[in-house]
Motif scaffolding. Sequence first.
Motif, PDB file in Angstrom:
ATOM      1  N   HIS A 242      -4.898  -0.104   2.416  1.00 25.34           N
ATOM      2  CA  HIS A 242      -5.189  -0.178   0.984  1.00 25.34           C
ATOM      3  C   HIS A 242      -5.258   1.215   0.351  1.00 25.34           C
ATOM      4  O   HIS A 242      -5.089   1.357  -0.863  1.00 25.34           O
ATOM      5  CB  HIS A 242      -6.497  -0.937   0.740  1.00 25.34           C
ATOM      6  N   LEU A 243      -5.480   2.252   1.153  1.00 29.22           N
ATOM      7  CA  LEU A 243      -5.542   3.608   0.616  1.00 29.22           C
ATOM      8  C   LEU A 243      -4.200   4.052   0.041  1.00 29.22           C
ATOM      9  O   LEU A 243      -4.151   4.871  -0.889  1.00 29.22           O
ATOM     10  CB  LEU A 243      -5.987   4.601   1.688  1.00 29.22           C
ATOM     11  N   THR A 244      -3.107   3.554   0.607  1.00 26.44           N
ATOM     12  CA  THR A 244      -1.775   3.913   0.104  1.00 26.44           C
ATOM     13  C   THR A 244      -1.137   2.782  -0.711  1.00 26.44           C
ATOM     14  O   THR A 244      -0.314   3.051  -1.592  1.00 26.44           O
ATOM     15  CB  THR A 244      -0.834   4.253   1.269  1.00 26.44           C
ATOM     16  N   THR A 245      -1.522   1.551  -0.436  1.00 29.50           N
ATOM     17  CA  THR A 245      -0.898   0.409  -1.111  1.00 29.50           C
ATOM     18  C   THR A 245      -1.151   0.433  -2.612  1.00 29.50           C
ATOM     19  O   THR A 245      -0.214   0.315  -3.417  1.00 29.50           O
ATOM     20  CB  THR A 245      -1.417  -0.911  -0.522  1.00 29.50           C
ATOM     21  N   PHE A 246      -2.400   0.616  -3.009  1.00 27.57           N
ATOM     22  CA  PHE A 246      -2.732   0.516  -4.430  1.00 27.57           C
ATOM     23  C   PHE A 246      -2.196   1.695  -5.253  1.00 27.57           C
ATOM     24  O   PHE A 246      -1.660   1.477  -6.352  1.00 27.57           O
ATOM     25  CB  PHE A 246      -4.236   0.333  -4.605  1.00 27.57           C
ATOM     26  N   PRO A 247      -2.288   2.938  -4.786  1.00 27.64           N
ATOM     27  CA  PRO A 247      -1.627   4.014  -5.540  1.00 27.64           C
ATOM     28  C   PRO A 247      -0.111   3.822  -5.612  1.00 27.64           C
ATOM     29  O   PRO A 247       0.511   4.105  -6.642  1.00 27.64           O
ATOM     30  CB  PRO A 247      -1.991   5.277  -4.742  1.00 27.64           C
ATOM     31  N   GLY A 248       0.476   3.330  -4.516  1.00 27.78           N
ATOM     32  CA  GLY A 248       1.916   3.070  -4.521  1.00 27.78           C
ATOM     33  C   GLY A 248       2.300   2.008  -5.536  1.00 27.78           C
ATOM     34  O   GLY A 248       3.318   2.138  -6.236  1.00 27.78           O
ATOM     35  N   ILE A 249       1.483   0.960  -5.637  1.00 26.61           N
ATOM     36  CA  ILE A 249       1.751  -0.092  -6.621  1.00 26.61           C
ATOM     37  C   ILE A 249       1.633   0.460  -8.039  1.00 26.61           C
ATOM     38  O   ILE A 249       2.429   0.119  -8.915  1.00 26.61           O
ATOM     39  CB  ILE A 249       0.777  -1.275  -6.414  1.00 26.61           C
ATOM     40  N   ALA A 250       0.642   1.317  -8.275  1.00 22.30           N
ATOM     41  CA  ALA A 250       0.469   1.913  -9.605  1.00 22.30           C
ATOM     42  C   ALA A 250       1.692   2.742  -9.992  1.00 22.30           C
ATOM     43  O   ALA A 250       2.193   2.652 -11.122  1.00 22.30           O
ATOM     44  CB  ALA A 250      -0.793   2.776  -9.632  1.00 22.30           C
ATOM     45  N   ILE A 251       2.193   3.549  -9.062  1.00 20.18           N
ATOM     46  CA  ILE A 251       3.386   4.362  -9.334  1.00 20.18           C
ATOM     47  C   ILE A 251       4.581   3.457  -9.603  1.00 20.18           C
ATOM     48  O   ILE A 251       5.353   3.677 -10.554  1.00 20.18           O
ATOM     49  CB  ILE A 251       3.680   5.301  -8.148  1.00 20.18           C
ATOM     50  N   PHE A 252       4.751   2.436  -8.777  1.00 22.93           N
ATOM     51  CA  PHE A 252       5.862   1.496  -8.947  1.00 22.93           C
ATOM     52  C   PHE A 252       5.818   0.809 -10.307  1.00 22.93           C
ATOM     53  O   PHE A 252       6.833   0.733 -11.016  1.00 22.93           O
ATOM     54  CB  PHE A 252       5.825   0.453  -7.828  1.00 22.93           C
ATOM     55  N   LEU A 253       4.639   0.334 -10.704  1.00 19.48           N
ATOM     56  CA  LEU A 253       4.513  -0.372 -11.976  1.00 19.48           C
ATOM     57  C   LEU A 253       4.778   0.547 -13.162  1.00 19.48           C
ATOM     58  O   LEU A 253       5.408   0.145 -14.145  1.00 19.48           O
ATOM     59  CB  LEU A 253       3.112  -0.996 -12.096  1.00 19.48           C
ATOM     60  N   ALA A 254       4.309   1.794 -13.077  1.00 25.42           N
ATOM     61  CA  ALA A 254       4.529   2.734 -14.175  1.00 25.42           C
ATOM     62  C   ALA A 254       6.019   3.030 -14.347  1.00 25.42           C
ATOM     63  O   ALA A 254       6.546   3.020 -15.471  1.00 25.42           O
ATOM     64  CB  ALA A 254       3.757   4.034 -13.924  1.00 25.42           C
ATOM     65  N   ILE A 255       6.707   3.283 -13.233  1.00 21.44           N
ATOM     66  CA  ILE A 255       8.144   3.575 -13.303  1.00 21.44           C
ATOM     67  C   ILE A 255       8.908   2.351 -13.802  1.00 21.44           C
ATOM     68  O   ILE A 255       9.800   2.452 -14.650  1.00 21.44           O
ATOM     69  CB  ILE A 255       8.665   4.022 -11.929  1.00 21.44           C
ATOM     70  N   LEU A 256       8.562   1.181 -13.283  1.00 17.66           N
ATOM     71  CA  LEU A 256       9.204  -0.061 -13.721  1.00 17.66           C
ATOM     72  C   LEU A 256       8.998  -0.279 -15.214  1.00 17.66           C
ATOM     73  O   LEU A 256       9.937  -0.644 -15.936  1.00 17.66           O
ATOM     74  CB  LEU A 256       8.636  -1.239 -12.924  1.00 17.66           C
ATOM     75  N   ALA A 257       7.782  -0.033 -15.691  1.00 14.39           N
ATOM     76  CA  ALA A 257       7.457  -0.265 -17.098  1.00 14.39           C
ATOM     77  C   ALA A 257       8.294   0.628 -18.016  1.00 14.39           C
ATOM     78  O   ALA A 257       8.849   0.157 -19.018  1.00 14.39           O
ATOM     79  CB  ALA A 257       5.969  -0.030 -17.335  1.00 14.39           C
TER      80      ALA A 257
END
Length: 281
Positions: A242-257
């Motif tokens: 979870h230490l890498t999953t959630f920051p990775g998801i945040a980066i992914f969502l920002a770029i996707l958005a």
Amino acid sequence: MRAWGRFRHHTPAMIGLGIIVTFVVLAIFAPLISPYDPNAQNLAEAIEGPSASHWLGTDQLGRDIATRLMYGARISLLIGVLAVSIGLVIGVPLGMVAGYYGGWADLAISRFADMMFAFTSILLALTLVAVLGVSLQNVIIAVGISVIPVIIRLVRSSVLSLREEPYVEAARALGASNLRIITRHVFRNSLTPVLVHGTLSIGVSILLAAGLGFLGLGVQSPTAEWGTMLGEGRQFIFSAPHLTTFPGIAIFLAILAFNLLGDGLRDALDPRMRTVDGPAG
């Protein structure tokens, strides 16, 4: 208004806008939403999984991950917006001059852009950070400079076609100065590709900044930034994913958005779309 109507009915673009607005709201109101200090350490609760008290768990120092993601949104979005602003402020005038005047100005500016294109964006940013030093300000400058050559090429190609348009020739025949033609006619009509590319570039800039942070050359701890959080958590990727999953998801969502938003703006502002709708009233 027609462009707004087309944009409003572009579902992916509205989803992207919704994600961006959510990140902005979380970033602004983070102190009101979370009861935790993003930098406060509590080793007794280190590396805990998601729970009622820590929705996304805690990191290796017992800091609340959800809180750090919200505060990290401030830094990541700030880097993206300011870096692209630097690229636009420098790249647009250079592209205008190169495309409109041609000759030696075009040759010099185009060779400058080609020289920068010899490096990939991440390599150019890494080189600049290594030269300037590691700090938030230098990360913004490095990422901003890496955006410049693409902006120059985009604006130059747009101006090359616009300067031959009948309304530009008419303005020139009426005695309008080059500066007036550039600012009143050429610049205004080249805004659409610049606006679309600038929006897309924000996502790319966030990714570049995150890459620098992951490598330890970006924003430094304890300041919360998504790439830095990702880099700090990689040593626990198997024991505490979870230490890498959630920051990775945040980066992914920002770029996707930002990609969805840019695609929506392109479709809404495309002159061919206005032709389909008929002449403006």
